[in-house]
Design an enzyme around this catalytic site. Structure first.
Site, short mmCIF file in Angstrom:
data_model
loop_
_atom_site.label_atom_id
_atom_site.label_comp_id
_atom_site.label_asym_id
_atom_site.label_seq_id
_atom_site.Cartn_x
_atom_site.Cartn_y
_atom_site.Cartn_z
N GLU A 74 -84.83 -46.29 9.35
CA GLU A 74 -84.31 -47.64 9.59
C GLU A 74 -85.15 -48.31 10.66
OE1 GLU A 74 -81.88 -49.90 8.57
OE2 GLU A 74 -82.65 -51.11 10.23
N HIS B 122 -43.47 -46.48 4.71
CA HIS B 122 -43.80 -45.22 5.40
C HIS B 122 -43.64 -44.06 4.44
CE1 HIS B 122 -44.14 -42.24 8.56
NE2 HIS B 122 -43.08 -41.65 8.04
N VAL C 154 -92.16 -48.03 8.83
CA VAL C 154 -93.01 -47.38 7.82
C VAL C 154 -94.36 -48.10 7.75
CG1 VAL C 154 -93.23 -46.86 5.36
CG2 VAL C 154 -91.02 -46.58 6.51
N GLY D 277 -83.03 -54.61 1.55
CA GLY D 277 -82.43 -55.92 1.30
C GLY D 277 -82.83 -56.41 -0.08
N ASP E 287 -75.77 -64.68 -5.73
CA ASP E 287 -76.84 -64.14 -4.88
C ASP E 287 -78.04 -65.08 -4.73
OD1 ASP E 287 -75.39 -61.83 -4.58
OD2 ASP E 287 -76.93 -60.48 -5.37
N GLY F 227 -83.24 -68.36 -19.83
CA GLY F 227 -82.90 -69.78 -19.69
C GLY F 227 -83.79 -70.43 -18.64
N GLY G 102 -84.42 -47.97 4.91
CA GLY G 102 -83.35 -48.95 5.07
C GLY G 102 -81.98 -48.28 5.15
P1 FAD Z 1 -76.73 -60.75 -10.69
O1 FAD Z 1 -75.65 -59.75 -10.79
O2 FAD Z 1 -78.06 -60.32 -10.24
O3 FAD Z 1 -76.80 -61.42 -12.12
C1 FAD Z 1 -77.76 -62.38 -12.46
C2 FAD Z 1 -78.00 -62.30 -13.95
O4 FAD Z 1 -78.78 -63.42 -14.33
C3 FAD Z 1 -78.78 -61.07 -14.39
O5 FAD Z 1 -78.19 -60.52 -15.53
C4 FAD Z 1 -80.16 -61.61 -14.70
O6 FAD Z 1 -80.83 -60.86 -15.69
C5 FAD Z 1 -79.81 -63.00 -15.20
N1 FAD Z 1 -80.90 -63.97 -15.10
C6 FAD Z 1 -81.68 -64.27 -14.04
N2 FAD Z 1 -82.51 -65.28 -14.33
C7 FAD Z 1 -82.26 -65.62 -15.61
C8 FAD Z 1 -82.80 -66.59 -16.48
N3 FAD Z 1 -83.75 -67.45 -16.09
N4 FAD Z 1 -82.31 -66.66 -17.75
C9 FAD Z 1 -81.34 -65.83 -18.16
N5 FAD Z 1 -80.78 -64.89 -17.37
C10 FAD Z 1 -81.24 -64.80 -16.12
N6 FAD Z 1 -71.57 -56.07 -4.36
C11 FAD Z 1 -70.27 -55.89 -4.10
O7 FAD Z 1 -69.55 -56.86 -3.85
N7 FAD Z 1 -69.73 -54.64 -4.10
C12 FAD Z 1 -70.46 -53.54 -4.35
O8 FAD Z 1 -69.93 -52.43 -4.36
C13 FAD Z 1 -71.84 -53.71 -4.62
N8 FAD Z 1 -72.61 -52.63 -4.86
C14 FAD Z 1 -73.95 -52.83 -5.13
C15 FAD Z 1 -74.73 -51.70 -5.35
C16 FAD Z 1 -76.07 -51.84 -5.60
C17 FAD Z 1 -76.93 -50.62 -5.83
C18 FAD Z 1 -76.64 -53.15 -5.67
C19 FAD Z 1 -78.09 -53.34 -5.99
C20 FAD Z 1 -75.87 -54.27 -5.45
C21 FAD Z 1 -74.50 -54.12 -5.17
N9 FAD Z 1 -73.68 -55.21 -4.91
C22 FAD Z 1 -72.36 -55.02 -4.62
C23 FAD Z 1 -74.20 -56.59 -4.93
C24 FAD Z 1 -73.83 -57.26 -6.26
O9 FAD Z 1 -74.40 -56.51 -7.31
C25 FAD Z 1 -74.36 -58.69 -6.28
O10 FAD Z 1 -73.87 -59.40 -5.16
C26 FAD Z 1 -73.92 -59.41 -7.55
O11 FAD Z 1 -74.38 -58.73 -8.69
C27 FAD Z 1 -74.41 -60.85 -7.55
O12 FAD Z 1 -74.04 -61.47 -8.73
P2 FAD Z 1 -74.92 -62.63 -9.39
O13 FAD Z 1 -74.24 -62.99 -10.66
O14 FAD Z 1 -75.19 -63.66 -8.39
O15 FAD Z 1 -76.32 -61.95 -9.71
P1 NAI Z 2 -79.08 -54.37 3.58
O1 NAI Z 2 -79.41 -55.71 4.07
O2 NAI Z 2 -77.65 -53.95 3.53
O3 NAI Z 2 -79.82 -53.27 4.44
C1 NAI Z 2 -81.21 -53.23 4.56
C2 NAI Z 2 -81.55 -52.36 5.75
O4 NAI Z 2 -82.94 -52.15 5.73
C3 NAI Z 2 -81.21 -53.03 7.08
O5 NAI Z 2 -80.56 -52.11 7.91
C4 NAI Z 2 -82.57 -53.43 7.62
O6 NAI Z 2 -82.62 -53.44 9.03
C5 NAI Z 2 -83.45 -52.36 7.04
N1 NAI Z 2 -84.85 -52.71 6.92
C6 NAI Z 2 -85.40 -53.92 6.60
N2 NAI Z 2 -86.74 -53.83 6.54
C7 NAI Z 2 -87.06 -52.54 6.82
C8 NAI Z 2 -88.27 -51.83 6.91
N3 NAI Z 2 -89.44 -52.42 6.67
N4 NAI Z 2 -88.21 -50.51 7.22
C9 NAI Z 2 -87.03 -49.89 7.45
N5 NAI Z 2 -85.86 -50.53 7.39
C10 NAI Z 2 -85.86 -51.83 7.06
O7 NAI Z 2 -79.77 -54.27 2.14
P2 NAI Z 2 -79.62 -53.20 0.97
O8 NAI Z 2 -79.02 -51.95 1.46
O9 NAI Z 2 -80.93 -53.17 0.30
O10 NAI Z 2 -78.57 -53.90 0.02
C11 NAI Z 2 -78.84 -55.21 -0.47
C12 NAI Z 2 -77.58 -55.97 -0.60
O11 NAI Z 2 -76.83 -55.54 -1.74
C13 NAI Z 2 -76.60 -55.77 0.56
O12 NAI Z 2 -76.93 -56.58 1.65
C14 NAI Z 2 -75.30 -56.19 -0.05
O13 NAI Z 2 -75.24 -57.59 -0.02
C15 NAI Z 2 -75.46 -55.71 -1.48
N6 NAI Z 2 -74.75 -54.43 -1.65
C16 NAI Z 2 -73.41 -54.39 -1.42
C17 NAI Z 2 -72.71 -53.23 -1.53
C18 NAI Z 2 -71.27 -53.22 -1.22
O14 NAI Z 2 -70.67 -54.28 -1.14
N7 NAI Z 2 -70.65 -52.06 -1.05
C19 NAI Z 2 -73.36 -51.98 -1.93
C20 NAI Z 2 -74.80 -52.12 -2.11
C21 NAI Z 2 -75.43 -53.32 -1.99
#
Ligand code: FAD
Ligand code: NAI
Length: 476
Positions: free
Chosen positions: A211, A452, A245, A279, A320, A122, A188
């Site tokens: 980190e 409890h 790194v 990140g 996001d 889109g 990270g």
């Molecule tokens: P997204 O989930 O990224 O969805 C965006 C969608 O839009 C995608 O399907 C993409 O393909 C589509 N899109 C983008 N541009 C276009 C376009 N132009 N046209 C059509 N489609 C498009 N958050 C938690 O709260 N709890 C967790 O446990 C957690 N674990 C995570 C673990 C990992 C490994 C990662 C990477 C993230 C995790 N997160 C977690 C973060 C969470 O996944 C995101 O915050 C969440 O998915 C954000 O939702 P969103 O809809 O904004 O974006």
């Molecule tokens: P993050 O922001 O949680 O952590 C990134 C880490 O990398 C930080 O500690 C930062 O200081 C470090 N960093 C940054 N640049 C670096 C470098 N050049 N070398 C070494 N370390 C460096 O990001 P992460 O883990 O990638 O996750 C992305 C996001 O996805 C999270 O912030 C969160 O919003 C979401 N997420 C949420 C989860 C949950 O809710 N349980 C699980 C996984 C992801």
């Protein structure tokens, strides 16, 4: 099918699909466009969270945690098992099945809400028109009274360690390993590094986490972070703080990672796989045509006000791709709030009460301000904490690690922050979120009856401890 809609949502992740469903529930004519493609080429709704984030990571966390508990805890319960092994292919198959079920479920939910689900790209054009390109390349121009942008985020690349999809991978790649790497490097020590580091460590990898920051888990309450670090070390995660790194070179036998340590000395590390998780960045590639009036800030986030309006008439952005924590539940609440706002209904997202959870063992969860933030704000405060070691239920579960901590204002006793590290912290935090949503005082928590023996008693006792009235531990 007419190409005129009340609402077009671009993105079908946790921000987009709930926005589309709520708009449909509100009686509007809605389309939801999603462009997600899996490694095998299949197109699915659900975005990062369901396909490559929250859900697959939690599936592997659960499987690997069960294995770890069987290996390290069963004997304490008097359970004899013999040698406990695992089958990674079966674990991955279970994970894939969960993802398939959940993503398929979204299509059903969209259908049930009367939403037209479109798979492809889109692109917002001026005047609330949207160019839709299906995966087969067919193009159509759609129009809507309102457009919701929910395009999500993507992993932030690191110039010194570029992804090659084989040896140097992002979090999605690290969820798909078909063999346990003997040596795993992670750049990270954030949420992903800790969760996926835990998974592969429990499955037998030697894990080194590099980190850049000198402090561990700087976003969390530092008392909590200190306790967490202790447990990660015990698990065997080798977390090196202050590590910068400088280069990562992939070869036939693995990856050589060069970095400078906290003392500034040059170091080198050899690993089989390297995960870069430093990140995520907002993803808006190909989303906006010229002249839409939607602006990006210097970090690439779509600029919105407190109601997620972009300022361009009828165009909103959620999840996001806009400011605020990158969390699925924040994304969902914004999507739903915007859909209600479009329908003329009341909507509100309380950004002060968004919980964070890290699904490691012990689990880590918090809501509100850390003690460091409260101190810096100058507000006079009190706090109480209660160790799970003193919780009968936690002891019965062989899970007496960690604590619950309640921070409240000294003047009116309002709860400022709650921090939990321990069993089921991610579930326990819900009570604190609700308390903060209702502007509860620590006395409100103190006067609430908790069953409890439950883990929730730790939160009750922590609230009591804030006024030195804990019953199940000495007050200091
Ligand atoms: P997204 O989930 O990224 O969805 C965006 C969608 O839009 C995608 O399907 C993409 O393909 C589509 N899109 C983008 N541009 C276009 C376009 N132009 N046209 C059509 N489609 C498009 N958050 C938690 O709260 N709890 C967790 O446990 C957690 N674990 C995570 C673990 C990992 C490994 C990662 C990477 C993230 C995790 N997160 C977690 C973060 C969470 O996944 C995101 O915050 C969440 O998915 C954000 O939702 P969103 O809809 O904004 O974006
Ligand atoms: P993050 O922001 O949680 O952590 C990134 C880490 O990398 C930080 O500690 C930062 O200081 C470090 N960093 C940054 N640049 C670096 C470098 N050049 N070398 C070494 N370390 C460096 O990001 P992460 O883990 O990638 O996750 C992305 C996001 O996805 C999270 O912030 C969160 O919003 C979401 N997420 C949420 C989860 C949950 O809710 N349980 C699980 C996984 C992801």
């Amino acid at each position: 099918m007419s190409d005129q809609f009340d609402v077009i949502v671009i993105g079908g992740g946790p921000a987009g699909y709930p926005a589309a469903i709520r708009a449909g529930q509100n009686g509007l004519k809605v389309a939801c466009i999603d462009g997600w493609k899996n490694y095998d080429g299949s197109a699915t709704f659900g975005g990062t969270c369901l396909n490559a984030g929250c859900i697959p990571s939690k599936a592997l966390l659960e499987s690997s945690e069960l294995l770890h508990r069987a290996q390290s805890e069963f004997a304490a319960h008097g359970i004899r098992t013999g040698e406990v092994g695992f089958d990674l292919a079966a674990m991955q198959k279970r994970k894939a099945g969960i993802v398939k079920g959940m993503t398929g479920g979204i299509v059903q939910l969209l259908k049930a809400a009367g939403v037209t689900a479109l798979q492809g790209h889109g692109r917002l054009l001026p005047g609330r028109k949207v160019e839709f390109t299906a995966h087969d390349g067919a193009k159509r121009t759609l129009a809507a009274k309102h457009v919701v942008l929910a395009s999500g985020s993507a992993p932030t690349p690191l110039r010194s360690a570029p992804f090659d999809g084989k040896r140097i991978v992002d979090s999605w790649g690290a969820l798909e390993f078909d063999a346990v790497p003997k040596r795993l490097g992670i750049i990270g020590a954030g949420v992903i590094g800790l969760e996926l580091g835990s998974v592969w460590r429990r499955l037998g990898a030697d894990v080194v986490v590099l980190e850049a920051m000198p402090d561990f888990l700087a976003i969390a309450d530092q008392q909590l972070a200190k306790e967490a670090l202790k447990h990660f070390k015990k698990l065997g995660l080798d977390i090196r703080l202050g590590a910068k790194v400088t280069a990562a070179t992939a070869g036939k036998d693995g990856v050589k990672v060069d970095y400078t340590d906290a003392a500034g000395a040059a170091q080198s590390l050899g690993v089989d796989k390297l995960v870069v998780c430093i990140g995520r960045r907002p993803y808006t590639d190909g989303l906006l045509a010229e002249g839409t009036g939607v602006k990006l800030d210097e970090r690439g986030f779509i600029v919105v006000d407190e109601h997620c309006s972009t300022g361009a008439e009828g165009v909103f952005a959620v999840g996001d791709c806009v400011r605020g924590p990158m969390l699925a539940h924040k994304a969902k609440e914004e999507g739903v709030a915007v859909a209600d706002r479009i329908a003329g209904l009341y909507s509100h997202v309380n950004y002060d009460a968004i919980p964070s959870v890290i699904y490691t063992a012990p689990e880590i969860a918090w809501v509100g301000k850390t003690e460091e933030q409260v101190k810096a704000s100058g507000v006079a405060y009190k706090f109480g904490s209660f160790p799970f070691l003193a919780s009968g239920r936690a002891r019965a579960m062989e899970a007496g690690q960690g604590f619950a901590k309640v921070i409240a204002a000294k003047d009116d006793d309002r709860i400022l922050g709650v921090h939990i590290i321990g069993p089921m912290a991610g579930e326990l935090i819900a009570e604190a979120v609700l308390a903060m949503e209702y502007s509860a005082s620590s006395e409100d928590l103190q006067r609430t009856v908790h069953a409890h023996p439950t883990l929730s008693e730790a939160l009750h006792e922590a609230a009591l401890a804030a006024d030195k009235r804990a019953i199940d531990m000495p007050n200091r």
